[in-house]
Design a protein around this motif. Structure first.
Motif, PDB file in Angstrom:
ATOM      1  N   GLY A  78       3.265  12.263   5.211  1.00 48.50           N
ATOM      2  CA  GLY A  78       2.686  12.324   6.274  1.00 48.50           C
ATOM      3  C   GLY A  78       1.709  10.745   6.406  1.00 48.50           C
ATOM      4  O   GLY A  78       1.659  10.592   7.831  1.00 48.50           O
ATOM      5  N   GLY A  79       1.242  10.687   5.311  1.00 43.96           N
ATOM      6  CA  GLY A  79       0.733   8.820   5.360  1.00 43.96           C
ATOM      7  C   GLY A  79       1.712   7.959   6.121  1.00 43.96           C
ATOM      8  O   GLY A  79       1.041   7.579   6.672  1.00 43.96           O
ATOM      9  N   LEU A  80       2.984   8.202   5.250  1.00 45.39           N
ATOM     10  CA  LEU A  80       4.247   6.912   5.662  1.00 45.39           C
ATOM     11  C   LEU A  80       4.403   7.128   7.349  1.00 45.39           C
ATOM     12  O   LEU A  80       4.042   6.564   8.603  1.00 45.39           O
ATOM     13  CB  LEU A  80       5.053   6.951   5.125  1.00 45.39           C
ATOM     14  CG  LEU A  80       5.292   6.959   3.376  1.00 45.39           C
ATOM     15  CD1 LEU A  80       6.011   7.056   2.979  1.00 45.39           C
ATOM     16  CD2 LEU A  80       4.747   5.329   3.342  1.00 45.39           C
ATOM     17  N   LEU A  81       3.860   8.343   8.025  1.00 47.26           N
ATOM     18  CA  LEU A  81       4.496   8.902   9.450  1.00 47.26           C
ATOM     19  C   LEU A  81       3.370   8.569  10.218  1.00 47.26           C
ATOM     20  O   LEU A  81       3.228   7.685  11.020  1.00 47.26           O
ATOM     21  CB  LEU A  81       4.805  10.134   9.460  1.00 47.26           C
ATOM     22  CG  LEU A  81       4.854  11.003  11.338  1.00 47.26           C
ATOM     23  CD1 LEU A  81       6.589  10.344  11.609  1.00 47.26           C
ATOM     24  CD2 LEU A  81       5.588  12.256  10.682  1.00 47.26           C
ATOM     25  N   ALA A 104      -8.503  -4.690  -1.976  1.00 48.55           N
ATOM     26  CA  ALA A 104      -9.894  -3.343  -2.640  1.00 48.55           C
ATOM     27  C   ALA A 104      -9.409  -2.525  -2.785  1.00 48.55           C
ATOM     28  O   ALA A 104      -9.598  -1.861  -3.680  1.00 48.55           O
ATOM     29  CB  ALA A 104     -11.137  -3.664  -1.848  1.00 48.55           C
ATOM     30  N   LEU A 105      -9.542  -2.138  -1.466  1.00 47.61           N
ATOM     31  CA  LEU A 105      -8.556  -0.746  -2.187  1.00 47.61           C
ATOM     32  C   LEU A 105      -7.109   0.174  -2.959  1.00 47.61           C
ATOM     33  O   LEU A 105      -7.346   0.530  -3.947  1.00 47.61           O
ATOM     34  CB  LEU A 105      -8.447  -0.313  -0.758  1.00 47.61           C
ATOM     35  CG  LEU A 105      -9.953   0.322   0.383  1.00 47.61           C
ATOM     36  CD1 LEU A 105      -8.791   1.066   1.882  1.00 47.61           C
ATOM     37  CD2 LEU A 105     -10.281   1.182  -0.684  1.00 47.61           C
ATOM     38  N   MET A 106      -6.144  -0.924  -2.514  1.00 48.51           N
ATOM     39  CA  MET A 106      -4.855  -0.771  -3.297  1.00 48.51           C
ATOM     40  C   MET A 106      -5.215  -0.824  -5.012  1.00 48.51           C
ATOM     41  O   MET A 106      -5.094  -0.097  -6.051  1.00 48.51           O
ATOM     42  CB  MET A 106      -4.670  -1.837  -3.468  1.00 48.51           C
ATOM     43  CG  MET A 106      -2.961  -1.235  -1.659  1.00 48.51           C
ATOM     44  SD  MET A 106      -1.664  -2.566  -1.819  1.00 48.51           S
ATOM     45  CE  MET A 106      -2.168  -3.631  -0.603  1.00 48.51           C
ATOM     46  N   ALA A 133       1.229  -1.223   0.004  1.00 44.36           N
ATOM     47  CA  ALA A 133       0.421  -0.063  -0.041  1.00 44.36           C
ATOM     48  C   ALA A 133       0.217   1.261  -0.341  1.00 44.36           C
ATOM     49  O   ALA A 133       0.571   2.440  -0.632  1.00 44.36           O
ATOM     50  CB  ALA A 133      -1.137   0.137   1.180  1.00 44.36           C
ATOM     51  N   ALA A 134       2.331   1.395   0.719  1.00 42.72           N
ATOM     52  CA  ALA A 134       2.951   2.148   1.052  1.00 42.72           C
ATOM     53  C   ALA A 134       3.313   2.793  -0.544  1.00 42.72           C
ATOM     54  O   ALA A 134       3.504   3.798  -0.769  1.00 42.72           O
ATOM     55  CB  ALA A 134       3.964   2.459   1.886  1.00 42.72           C
ATOM     56  N   MET A 135       3.841   1.461  -1.669  1.00 41.51           N
ATOM     57  CA  MET A 135       4.608   1.124  -2.621  1.00 41.51           C
ATOM     58  C   MET A 135       3.829   1.944  -3.611  1.00 41.51           C
ATOM     59  O   MET A 135       3.810   3.305  -4.548  1.00 41.51           O
ATOM     60  CB  MET A 135       4.847   0.646  -2.971  1.00 41.51           C
ATOM     61  CG  MET A 135       6.184  -0.214  -2.400  1.00 41.51           C
ATOM     62  SD  MET A 135       7.408  -1.476  -2.749  1.00 41.51           S
ATOM     63  CE  MET A 135       5.797  -2.893  -2.843  1.00 41.51           C
ATOM     64  N   VAL A 136       1.978   1.769  -3.178  1.00 40.10           N
ATOM     65  CA  VAL A 136       0.834   1.879  -4.668  1.00 40.10           C
ATOM     66  C   VAL A 136       0.909   3.677  -3.959  1.00 40.10           C
ATOM     67  O   VAL A 136       1.054   4.378  -4.920  1.00 40.10           O
ATOM     68  CB  VAL A 136      -0.267   1.429  -4.309  1.00 40.10           C
ATOM     69  CG1 VAL A 136      -1.169   2.293  -5.062  1.00 40.10           C
ATOM     70  CG2 VAL A 136       0.088  -0.038  -4.322  1.00 40.10           C
ATOM     71  N   LEU A 183      -4.262   5.931   0.998  1.00 35.20           N
ATOM     72  CA  LEU A 183      -3.781   6.406   1.693  1.00 35.20           C
ATOM     73  C   LEU A 183      -4.654   5.581   2.767  1.00 35.20           C
ATOM     74  O   LEU A 183      -4.051   5.557   3.976  1.00 35.20           O
ATOM     75  CB  LEU A 183      -3.972   8.202   1.787  1.00 35.20           C
ATOM     76  CG  LEU A 183      -3.215   8.731   3.288  1.00 35.20           C
ATOM     77  CD1 LEU A 183      -1.919   7.857   3.546  1.00 35.20           C
ATOM     78  CD2 LEU A 183      -4.174   9.966   3.450  1.00 35.20           C
ATOM     79  N   SER A 184      -6.390   5.569   2.450  1.00 33.27           N
ATOM     80  CA  SER A 184      -6.351   4.709   2.916  1.00 33.27           C
ATOM     81  C   SER A 184      -6.597   3.750   3.398  1.00 33.27           C
ATOM     82  O   SER A 184      -6.574   2.793   4.712  1.00 33.27           O
ATOM     83  CB  SER A 184      -8.460   5.255   2.509  1.00 33.27           C
ATOM     84  OG  SER A 184      -8.220   6.427   2.250  1.00 33.27           O
TER      85      SER A 184
END
Length: 232
Positions: A118-121, A156-158, A96-99, A179-180
């Motif tokens: 900010g999303g990663l943190l 599903a989100l990815m 998800a972080a890579m996407v 991000l979700s």
């Protein structure tokens, strides 16, 4: 008149003797091994020994099947489910972080770079917060279900984020969907790490090391439970 009475009395006596003799002969035939009625003592309902033996064999077979099924069920549920699902959850969060990063590169300008970092943190903060919350519940001898335990929600989100990114959907929508998925992953990862730590009596870093070491072994045991040790 006396002669007629004697004559009739003799006929009744002969008929009674014939009837009794016929009943006795039929009973003898029925009791014979192979009588005219075609019934064999080995298959007769009164021969309980021959019927009880197949029944006992069937009962033993059913008991053996139940025992094998219980042992198979125990093997399936005793391969360390928290180890497998925890490791798989961490992998999904990394994807998800890579996407999220790829979507930001493909559609620059829709999400600011600080949003990505900010999303990663926020992911790491969410893992720590959920880990601490679940550990507190475990110390109180309480537990709640893991959110998105099998990762289907994140998958599903990815997929939706990738589709929106490729097809050029709404401005910035793909990035926010990714991000979700990352936020959802932080809650699931914190819960799984807390479960691993609680079952092994270690802390956060000990749970991470346990996942790193135990995931391959748990996958092999899961494969053996599904396919059998002799399967190649």
């Amino acid at each position: 008149m006396t002669g007629w009475h004697d004559f009739l009395r003799g006929r009744r006596t002969r008929r009674s003797a014939e009837r009794d003799g016929g009943d006795y002969e039929r009973k003898a035939e029925d009791d014979a091994v192979d009588g005219p009625s075609g019934r064999d003592r080995s298959t007769h309902p009164r021969s309980d020994g021959h019927q009880q033996e197949p029944a006992n064999a069937q009962q033993r077979s059913n008991q053996s099947d139940c025992k094998d099924g219980a042992e198979h069920s125990d093997v399936i549920h005793d391969f360390g489910f928290e180890t497998m699902h925890g490791g798989y959850s961490l992998v999904l969060s990394a994807i998800a972080a890579m996407v999220l990063a790829v979507v930001n590169l493909v559609e620059p300008g829709h999400m600011q770079l600080e949003h990505v970092f900010g999303g990663l943190l926020g992911y790491f903060i969410g893992v720590l917060a959920c880990f601490a919350l679940d550990r507190r519940l475990h110390r109180r001898k309480r537990a709640i279900p893991v959110l998105d335990p099998f990762g289907t929600g994140r998958q599903a989100l990815m997929v939706v984020a990738i589709v929106f990114c490729v097809l050029g959907g709404e401005a910035g929508l793909a990035g926010w969907i990714a991000l979700s998925a990352l936020v959802l992953g932080s809650m699931a990862d914190g819960a799984w790490l807390s479960l691993v730590a609680g079952r092994r009596g270690v802390g956060l870093w000990g749970a991470l090391r346990a996942l790193q070491v135990s995931v391959p072994t748990a996958q092999q045991r899961h494969w053996a439970a599904l396919f059998g040790e002799k399967r190649r």
